[in-house]
Each structure stands twice: as structure tokens, then as C-alpha cells.
Design a protein around this motif. Structure first.
Motif, mmCIF file in Angstrom:
data_model
loop_
_atom_site.group_PDB
_atom_site.id
_atom_site.type_symbol
_atom_site.label_atom_id
_atom_site.label_comp_id
_atom_site.label_asym_id
_atom_site.label_seq_id
_atom_site.Cartn_x
_atom_site.Cartn_y
_atom_site.Cartn_z
ATOM 1 N N TYR A 43 0.629 -0.985 -0.287
ATOM 2 C CA TYR A 43 -0.060 -0.290 0.045
ATOM 3 C C TYR A 43 1.180 1.067 -0.006
ATOM 4 C CZ TYR A 43 -2.947 3.656 2.072
ATOM 5 O OH TYR A 43 -4.456 4.678 2.733
ATOM 6 N N LYS A 48 -1.210 0.925 -4.341
ATOM 7 C CA LYS A 48 -1.792 1.612 -3.304
ATOM 8 C C LYS A 48 -3.742 0.887 -3.518
ATOM 9 C CE LYS A 48 -3.802 6.338 -1.711
ATOM 10 N NZ LYS A 48 -3.956 6.953 -1.579
ATOM 11 N N LEU A 52 -4.492 -2.172 -0.517
ATOM 12 C CA LEU A 52 -6.025 -1.282 -0.328
ATOM 13 C C LEU A 52 -7.204 -2.729 0.212
ATOM 14 C CD1 LEU A 52 -7.194 2.145 -0.743
ATOM 15 C CD2 LEU A 52 -7.285 1.723 1.523
ATOM 16 N N THR A 56 -7.960 -4.248 3.194
ATOM 17 C CA THR A 56 -10.155 -4.566 3.330
ATOM 18 C C THR A 56 -10.503 -5.984 3.210
ATOM 19 O OG1 THR A 56 -10.205 -2.329 1.886
ATOM 20 C CG2 THR A 56 -12.267 -3.373 2.124
ATOM 21 N N GLU A 179 -17.595 5.485 -3.167
ATOM 22 C CA GLU A 179 -16.878 5.421 -1.763
ATOM 23 C C GLU A 179 -16.965 5.589 -0.810
ATOM 24 O OE1 GLU A 179 -12.242 4.401 -0.925
ATOM 25 O OE2 GLU A 179 -12.741 5.075 -2.821
ATOM 26 N N LEU A 183 -17.640 3.256 2.666
ATOM 27 C CA LEU A 183 -17.262 3.345 3.902
ATOM 28 C C LEU A 183 -18.194 3.519 4.664
ATOM 29 C CD1 LEU A 183 -14.308 5.862 2.764
ATOM 30 C CD2 LEU A 183 -14.457 3.399 3.086
ATOM 31 N N PHE A 232 -11.407 1.467 9.722
ATOM 32 C CA PHE A 232 -10.694 1.847 8.541
ATOM 33 C C PHE A 232 -11.531 2.439 7.503
ATOM 34 C CE2 PHE A 232 -11.746 0.283 3.766
ATOM 35 C CZ PHE A 232 -10.196 0.576 3.494
ATOM 36 N N ARG A 236 -9.381 6.032 6.040
ATOM 37 C CA ARG A 236 -9.828 5.904 4.943
ATOM 38 C C ARG A 236 -10.576 7.473 3.871
ATOM 39 N NH1 ARG A 236 -7.962 6.109 -0.458
ATOM 40 N NH2 ARG A 236 -9.257 5.338 -2.030
ATOM 41 N N GLU A 239 -7.623 9.778 4.616
ATOM 42 C CA GLU A 239 -6.638 10.106 3.487
ATOM 43 C C GLU A 239 -6.974 9.777 2.471
ATOM 44 O OE1 GLU A 239 -3.981 9.258 0.117
ATOM 45 O OE2 GLU A 239 -6.426 7.586 0.793
ATOM 46 N N ARG A 240 -8.655 9.449 1.656
ATOM 47 C CA ARG A 240 -8.758 9.904 0.397
ATOM 48 C C ARG A 240 -9.294 11.578 0.622
ATOM 49 N NH1 ARG A 240 -14.729 9.164 -1.753
ATOM 50 N NH2 ARG A 240 -13.610 9.140 -3.794
ATOM 51 N N ILE A 298 -3.236 2.976 7.414
ATOM 52 C CA ILE A 298 -4.112 3.341 6.528
ATOM 53 C C ILE A 298 -3.785 5.569 6.440
ATOM 54 C CG2 ILE A 298 -6.260 3.953 5.533
ATOM 55 C CD1 ILE A 298 -4.564 1.306 5.512
ATOM 56 N N THR A 299 -3.927 6.472 7.565
ATOM 57 C CA THR A 299 -3.560 7.981 7.612
ATOM 58 C C THR A 299 -2.480 8.341 7.623
ATOM 59 O OG1 THR A 299 -5.790 7.655 7.850
ATOM 60 C CG2 THR A 299 -4.962 9.083 8.084
#
Length: 318
Positions: A43, A48, A52, A56, A179, A183, A232, A236, A239-240, A298-299
Motif C-alpha cells: 500500500y 495503493k 487496500l 480491506t 466510495e 465507507l 478503516f 480511508r 486519506e482519500r 492507512i492515514t
């Protein structure tokens, strides 16, 4: 018949003076304490999306397995039959109920996810990962801590989880605007699962006036596993929305930075167990530890990667 199989393996262990026991203990321990670092490295450094997907799938399978385990409430083999004597310190290290196998459902989506993502480039690596899933499951039988059905169902969970996440990732690849909804649903699912295992009834069997298995202790792993699914989506989303890092790349600098970054991830998972348990108790201590691992992987470290990328890009721009 399942107990007979474990007794056969037990006789083999004793007859060979535990020759293979250290290897089997290593396979089990590696699946739960170290293997997660590989998709994290992918990742951060390599790909990436693939990283993920594997992570996940792992978080989803662990959470679902926790619910199945705490619904079935199947006692460990040595509780069911006193003739079963697990190898080494397996009695103290094998926490929770027996069915399905938690170690196998760790190795399943992690090795399995690697097999899926590597298939187009290296079928040999994919086959190797598939074999490792089976060996991880067998190690739990060999050590006497799980029956064959514990392992078989865990493998089925892993395969199903990988398929479900593969389809979801395909859909989100075509519809990235969905997405955030995915989430949100994942987070709500985690909340629901946590409430379920907290308030559902558990068997309260007593032997000579003592509780045979304490449900409060059995829930500890469940809190940690469901935390993966709950935290998560938050990590996510952060981060996104605000970080949006790009992997370092499979070069000397990227590999070194990735390997250095794995050390704190392992330390959070393994070394923070005692202090967090002392501070928050077994259940919430395990929840916090899992949450911190996810947030870091993740972050937090991706944010550092993004800063490093900006810092190293400035001299080139000038």
C-alpha cells in the motif's frame, strides 16, 4: 472424528519429539503478528489499490469471523476432550472460542489477497500464497488448538471475503463517487456488529462451581477484530479526502522508507498490548490497539509519505 484427527497429530508430535512444532508455531504466529505488514508495505510503496484490497478483505474477514465465533461459542478441543493436550503454550496463547479459526482467517485473506493481486504477474507466487493458507490452517490442527472444521470454515470465510471485496473494488473502480457510501456502510456495519457481540447472551457453563469459559474474556478478540472494520472507513476517508498520497515506488528510497515505517506498525500491534490493556481493560484495550494500527497504516504514515514526497520534489522544481 475431529478429535481423533487431533489425537493422531498429537501422537505424531510426541513420537517425533515435537520436531515440527517450532515451525508450526512460527507459521501461526507469523500469520497474526507479522503478515499484515506485507500488504501495508504494498500500500505504501508498490500499489495503493492492491494494498487496500488486501487490507480491506482482511479487516472484513476478521470482523465477520469474530461474529461467527461469538455466535457459535464452540469450546476449544481440550475443553471438549481432556485427552487433547495442545503443543507448547498454545492453551495460553489460543484466546477466544474455537470455531472458526482466527489465525486461519488472518492468513486466508492476507495470503489469498496477495495471490489474487500477484496472479497476472507471477502465478508461482500466487500458488505459493495459496499453499501458505493451507499450511497456516494445518498448523492450528497440528498444535491441537483447532479442529479441521474450524480451519475449513475459516478458509471458506476468507475465500468469500476476497470475492466480495473484489466485486466491490471492481464496482468502486467504475463508480468512485460511491466510495463514501461504502465507507459509511462499513462503519455502520462495524457499529452493529460491536453492539451485537456486546449484548448477545453467552453460554454460562460451570464446572465445580467455577465458570468454564468467561464470555468477557472471549469478547476481547472480537472487539479488536471489529475495530478493524469500524476504524478503516474513517482512516480511508481522511486519506482519500485530505492526504491522497502516491506510493513511494519500488526503488531504494521507497523500500527503505517503507521498511522503516513498518517498525512502528508492528510495535503498536505487539508492544502496546500490556499498557493499553492496563489503561483501558481487555476489550477496549484491544479495540484501541487495532484502531491505532489501522490509523497509522492507512492515514498517518501515508501523510508522512506525502510530506516526504513534497519535500524531495522542491529542489527538483527549483
Amino acid at each position: 472424528m475431529d478429535i481423533d484427527y487431533l489425537l493422531f497429530l498429537q501422537d505424531f508430535r510426541n513420537g517425533t519429539q515435537d520436531f515440527l512444532t517450532p515451525l508450526m508455531e512460527f507459521l501461526s504466529d507469523f500469520a497474526v503478528n507479522y503478515l499484515f505488514l506485507l500488504p501495508v508495505f504494498i500500500y505504501w510503496v508498490v500499489n495503493k489499490r492492491n494494498g487496500l484490497y488486501i487490507l480491506t478483505s482482511f479487516y472484513f474477514c476478521r470482523a465477520i469471523n469474530a461474529v461467527v465465533k461469538l455466535t457459535a461459542c464452540v469450546y476449544r478441543p481440550w475443553i471438549r476432550d481432556a485427552r487433547v493436550l495442545p503443543a507448547g503454550d498454545s492453551i495460553s496463547s489460543a484466546t477466544g472460542y474455537s470455531f472458526p479459526s482466527g489465525h486461519t482467517v488472518s492468513g486466508g485473506p492476507l495470503y489469498g489477497g496477495l495471490a489474487v493481486t500477484a496472479w497476472s504477474k507471477s502465478k508461482i507466487l500466487s500458488v505459493f500464497c495459496g499453499v501458505m493458507v493451507l499450511l497456516t490452517g494445518f498448523s492450528r490442527n497440528y498444535l491441537g488448538v483447532h479442529t479441521p472444521q474450524d480451519v475449513a470454515v475459516a478458509i471458506c470465510e476468507s475465500v468469500l471475503g476476497l470475492i466480495i471485496m473484489y466485486k466491490i473494488f471492481q464496482y468502486l473502480g467504475a463508480h468512485p463517487e460511491k466510495e463514501n457510501l461504502f465507507l459509511l456502510l462499513s462503519f455502520l456495519l462495524g457499529v452493529g456488529l460491536l453492539a451485537y457481540i456486546t449484548f448477545k447472551p453467552y453460554p454460562m457453563d460451570y464446572v465445580d462451581g467455577s465458570l468454564l469459559v468467561d464470555p468477557q474474556k472471549m469478547m476481547i478478540d472480537g472487539y479488536g477484530d471489529i475495530a478493524l472494520l469500524m476504524v478503516f472507513p474513517i482512516a480511508r476517508f481522511i486519506e482519500r479526502k485530505w492526504i491522497r498520497f502516491e506510493p513511494m515506488g519500488l526503488n531504494a528510497k521507497g523500500v527503505i522508507i517503507g521498511l522503516v515505517g513498518l517498525v512502528p506498525a508492528w510495535a503498536i500491534k505487539v508492544l502496546l498490548k500490556a499498557p493499553l490493556t492496563a489503561l483501558l481493560g481487555g476489550q477496549w484495550g484491544k479495540f484501541a490497539r487495532s484502531a491505532l494500527v489501522v490509523l497509522y497504516c492507512i492515514t498517518l504514515f501515508p501523510a508522512l509519505i506525502k510530506l516526504l514526497q513534497r519535500w524531495t520534489a522542491k529542489p527538483q522544481a527549483e
